[in-house]
Design a protein around this motif. Structure first.
Motif, PDB file in Angstrom:
ATOM      1  N   ASP A  15      37.228  34.330  31.525  1.00  0.00           N
ATOM      2  CA  ASP A  15      38.919  34.492  32.113  1.00  0.00           C
ATOM      3  C   ASP A  15      39.877  35.828  32.145  1.00  0.00           C
ATOM      4  O   ASP A  15      40.358  35.841  32.886  1.00  0.00           O
ATOM      5  CB  ASP A  15      39.734  33.222  31.889  1.00  0.00           C
ATOM      6  CG  ASP A  15      40.105  32.749  30.187  1.00  0.00           C
ATOM      7  OD1 ASP A  15      40.005  33.834  29.794  1.00  0.00           O
ATOM      8  OD2 ASP A  15      40.104  31.846  30.351  1.00  0.00           O
ATOM      9  N   THR A  18      39.778  34.531  27.060  1.00  0.00           N
ATOM     10  CA  THR A  18      38.972  33.500  25.832  1.00  0.00           C
ATOM     11  C   THR A  18      37.885  34.713  25.340  1.00  0.00           C
ATOM     12  O   THR A  18      37.570  34.978  25.920  1.00  0.00           O
ATOM     13  CB  THR A  18      38.998  32.509  26.641  1.00  0.00           C
ATOM     14  OG1 THR A  18      39.234  32.025  27.317  1.00  0.00           O
ATOM     15  CG2 THR A  18      37.968  31.449  25.945  1.00  0.00           C
ATOM     16  N   ASN A  73      37.474  39.030  33.077  1.00  0.00           N
ATOM     17  CA  ASN A  73      37.389  38.166  34.306  1.00  0.00           C
ATOM     18  C   ASN A  73      36.473  38.236  35.221  1.00  0.00           C
ATOM     19  O   ASN A  73      36.151  38.658  35.625  1.00  0.00           O
ATOM     20  CB  ASN A  73      38.908  38.109  35.039  1.00  0.00           C
ATOM     21  CG  ASN A  73      39.188  36.983  36.330  1.00  0.00           C
ATOM     22  OD1 ASN A  73      39.276  35.675  35.895  1.00  0.00           O
ATOM     23  ND2 ASN A  73      39.879  37.519  36.694  1.00  0.00           N
TER      24      ASN A  73
END
Length: 104
Positions: A15, A18, A73
């Protein structure tokens, strides 16, 4: 260590924030886990071990892959068990079976 887990791959989509992702198969050495990434629309590549660290090596409950920088991401990550085929123990003829070392 007896491995009672038949999951040999974990797949995630990053994402962008993380940095920690779980792997669920116990490993006895860092080299037993191959880490790959695929950027959307791009080729898959193996991640160099300088980009991440592992927790839980030798732990029967497995551990985490911790990236030093969060993958972008949409990047697809795959952690694959890659155990080398080698015989680590010498077995003597007519000797009792060494279960503990065989499980390793």
């Amino acid at each position: 260590m007896l491995i009672q887990n038949d999951t040999f791959r974990n797949v995630y989509v990053a994402d962008g924030n993380t940095t920690t992702f779980a792997y669920t198969t116990p490993i006895l050495d860092k080299s037993w886990l191959a880490v790959f990434r695929q950027i959307p629309g791009g080729e898959q590549e193996r991640v160099t071990d300088s980009e991440y660290s592992l927790t839980g090596v030798g732990n029967p409950n497995a551990g985490n892959v911790v990236f030093s920088i969060a993958p972008a991401n949409g990047t697809r990550l795959a952690f694959i068990l890659d155990v080398p085929i080698s015989q680590l123990h010498k077995y003597a003829e007519l000797d009792s079976f060494p279960a503990e070392s065989h499980e390793d």
